[in-house]
Structures are given as structure tokens and as C-alpha cells.
Motif scaffolding. Structure first.
Motif, PDB file in Angstrom:
ATOM      1  N   SER A 104      56.474  70.303  56.110  1.00 22.12           N
ATOM      2  CA  SER A 104      56.331  70.627  54.690  1.00 22.12           C
ATOM      3  C   SER A 104      57.687  70.656  53.980  1.00 22.12           C
ATOM      4  CB  SER A 104      55.567  71.933  54.491  1.00 22.12           C
ATOM      5  OG  SER A 104      56.215  73.009  55.100  1.00 22.12           O
ATOM      6  N   ALA A 105      58.752  71.080  54.674  1.00 22.77           N
ATOM      7  CA  ALA A 105      60.090  71.051  54.062  1.00 22.77           C
ATOM      8  C   ALA A 105      60.495  69.606  53.776  1.00 22.77           C
ATOM      9  CB  ALA A 105      61.115  71.726  54.974  1.00 22.77           C
ATOM     10  N   TRP A 106      60.235  68.697  54.726  1.00 23.56           N
ATOM     11  CA  TRP A 106      60.563  67.283  54.522  1.00 23.56           C
ATOM     12  C   TRP A 106      59.781  66.727  53.329  1.00 23.56           C
ATOM     13  CZ3 TRP A 106      64.306  64.222  56.241  1.00 23.56           C
ATOM     14  CH2 TRP A 106      64.191  62.847  56.042  1.00 23.56           C
ATOM     15  N   ARG A 107      58.506  67.071  53.247  1.00 19.54           N
ATOM     16  CA  ARG A 107      57.677  66.591  52.126  1.00 19.54           C
ATOM     17  C   ARG A 107      58.203  67.131  50.800  1.00 19.54           C
ATOM     18  NH1 ARG A 107      51.591  68.407  51.746  1.00 19.54           N
ATOM     19  NH2 ARG A 107      52.729  70.304  51.349  1.00 19.54           N
ATOM     20  N   GLU A 108      58.568  68.393  50.780  1.00 18.73           N
ATOM     21  CA  GLU A 108      59.093  69.002  49.554  1.00 18.73           C
ATOM     22  C   GLU A 108      60.414  68.352  49.140  1.00 18.73           C
ATOM     23  OE1 GLU A 108      61.218  73.154  48.567  1.00 18.73           O
ATOM     24  OE2 GLU A 108      59.275  73.330  49.570  1.00 18.73           O
ATOM     25  N   ILE A 109      61.276  68.074  50.102  1.00 15.33           N
ATOM     26  CA  ILE A 109      62.606  67.517  49.822  1.00 15.33           C
ATOM     27  C   ILE A 109      62.530  66.046  49.439  1.00 15.33           C
ATOM     28  CG2 ILE A 109      64.800  66.900  50.943  1.00 15.33           C
ATOM     29  CD1 ILE A 109      64.441  69.611  52.527  1.00 15.33           C
ATOM     30  N   THR A 110      61.676  65.270  50.128  1.00 12.76           N
ATOM     31  CA  THR A 110      61.664  63.820  49.933  1.00 12.76           C
ATOM     32  C   THR A 110      60.445  63.293  49.182  1.00 12.76           C
ATOM     33  OG1 THR A 110      60.468  63.350  51.980  1.00 12.76           O
ATOM     34  CG2 THR A 110      62.886  63.518  52.126  1.00 12.76           C
ATOM     35  N   GLY A 111      59.389  64.101  49.108  1.00 16.62           N
ATOM     36  CA  GLY A 111      58.136  63.622  48.526  1.00 16.62           C
ATOM     37  C   GLY A 111      57.339  62.767  49.501  1.00 16.62           C
ATOM     38  N   GLU A 112      57.847  62.626  50.707  1.00 19.54           N
ATOM     39  CA  GLU A 112      57.227  61.781  51.735  1.00 19.54           C
ATOM     40  C   GLU A 112      56.526  62.636  52.783  1.00 19.54           C
ATOM     41  OE1 GLU A 112      58.804  58.906  55.360  1.00 19.54           O
ATOM     42  OE2 GLU A 112      60.209  59.605  53.838  1.00 19.54           O
ATOM     43  N   GLU A 113      55.317  62.225  53.158  1.00 20.14           N
ATOM     44  CA  GLU A 113      54.600  62.906  54.236  1.00 20.14           C
ATOM     45  C   GLU A 113      54.854  62.162  55.548  1.00 20.14           C
ATOM     46  OE1 GLU A 113      50.482  63.602  53.401  1.00 20.14           O
ATOM     47  OE2 GLU A 113      50.957  64.859  51.674  1.00 20.14           O
ATOM     48  N   LEU A 114      55.349  62.880  56.521  1.00 19.56           N
ATOM     49  CA  LEU A 114      55.585  62.301  57.840  1.00 19.56           C
ATOM     50  C   LEU A 114      54.252  62.105  58.558  1.00 19.56           C
ATOM     51  CD1 LEU A 114      58.609  64.534  58.792  1.00 19.56           C
ATOM     52  CD2 LEU A 114      58.684  62.077  58.307  1.00 19.56           C
ATOM     53  N   PRO A 115      54.158  61.107  59.427  1.00 17.00           N
ATOM     54  CA  PRO A 115      52.908  60.897  60.164  1.00 17.00           C
ATOM     55  C   PRO A 115      52.612  62.077  61.085  1.00 17.00           C
ATOM     56  CG  PRO A 115      54.626  59.409  60.967  1.00 17.00           C
ATOM     57  CD  PRO A 115      55.191  60.140  59.785  1.00 17.00           C
TER      58      PRO A 115
END
Length: 187
Positions: A78-89
Motif C-alpha cells: 500500500s505504501a508503494w501504491r500511495e507513493i507511485t500510484g502503481e499496484e504491485l502484482p
């Protein structure tokens, strides 16, 4: 699933094993697997030194312990999604009951030392089981790391700059369940 839990990326276990093992123990089981693990440390001088870094309190080298995360994997996703707007697989992790973790466990929280340098004694303390709770949020330092990682166009080392629980003994997985980091805790 009842807790408390610690987490580790779900990986293929070596034939004949049913537990997470320190890298040094893998050398006696599968030399090729061990060499691949050690090669991951060859990307910088700091990481090469890390292999031989001694962990205070337990007096063992970095490669002689199992690393577990006290932070639910969804916090990194969720931190990655918040920072980049990208959802990891989706990616699976073992949720390992605290009771399965050997009693020699310590908590390592790098706050002073740098990667590849000696670890300061104050950065390692015995795990207090009665007070242990998994966290559903990552650290501010990890979030800053993820921002730098994203800005450089890279991915990986998701758990960098977070506390870890370390043990020198195998961590049995017979009571573990799996969780995917793209799903919040409890789902």
C-alpha cells in the motif's frame, strides 16, 4: 487466522525441508542454492561486507540467521501504491505464528549503523514475546526509501529500513498460513 504473526516471503523450500533456514545452513543442503543467495550480495561493497556483519546479542553473522518481518506485507504494497500510484502484482508471504519462532529471537532495528558497517549493540534487543504485535504500517524511513527507489525507476528491497526479527534456528512452517501483500490484514 489468529496471531500474533511474523512474515517472510513465500519461497520454494529446498527438498526435504519444511522450515526457513539461515543461508549458512542451506550451504550444507544445496551448494548451488547457497551460491545464488550469496551472489545477491555482490552488487556493492557495502552488501559484500554485509555477509560477514556480526549481529550483536546473538553473535552470529548476517548469513547465519533467518530474517522475519514484524510488519504485515500489505503495508509495503500500500505504501508503494500511495507513493507511485502503481499496484504491485500479488505476492505470497508466510504468516508465521509467533509461537513457531525459536526462543533465541532478537529484534534488529538499524537506526545508527549503515549497511556493511558493524551493527551497534543498541540496535539489537531480545524479542519480548509478551509485548509483540505485528504492525500494519511501515516505517517513515522505509517510506522514504520507497520514494527514492521509485524516483530512480527501480523496485525491490521492499523491507529496507524496517525492524526485523532474527533467529539462528530453523523456523518451522507447519503452522504458517499464506497472505498476499495486495490484501489488507484480516481479508
Amino acid at each position: 487466522m489468529t496471531g500474533p504473526f511474523l512474515f517472510h516471503a513465500a519461497t520454494t523450500l529446498l527438498p526435504g525441508t519444511d522450515a526457513l533456514l539461515p543461508a549458512s545452513a542451506i550451504a550444507a543442503i544445496d551448494d548451488a542454492a547457497y551460491r545464488r543467495m550469496m551472489a545477491a550480495y555482490d552488487d556493492s561493497p557495502e552488501r559484500r561486507r554485509l555477509r560477514d556483519t556480526v549481529v550483536p546479542v546473538i553473535g552470529l553473522r548476517w548469513t547465519e540467521v533467518v530474517f522475519l518481518s514484524p510488519i504485515h506485507p500489505h503495508a509495503f504494497w500500500s505504501a508503494w501504491r500511495e507513493i507511485t500510484g502503481e499496484e504491485l502484482p500479488p505476492r505470497d508471504f508466510w504468516a508465521i505464528p509467533l509461537d513457531a519462532v525459536p526462543r533465541d529471537a532478537v529484534v534488529f532495528d538499524r537506526t545508527t549503523s549503515a549497511v556493511g558497517d558493524p551493527i551497534h549493540d543498541a540496535e539489537v534487543v531480545p524479542l519480548v514475546r509478551e509485548a509483540y504485535r505485528a504492525s500494519s504500517r511501515t516505517t517513515d524511513a522505509n517510506r522514504a526509501w520507497l520514494r527514492r527507489l521509485a524516483a530512480s525507476g527501480r523496485r525491490g528491497a521492499w523491507f529496507n529500513l524496517t525492524p526485523h526479527v532474527l533467529t539462528a534456528r530453523p523456523v518451522p512452517l507447519d503452522g504458517a498460513s499464506t497472505v498476499s501483500w495486495d490484501r489488507p490484514p484480516g481479508i
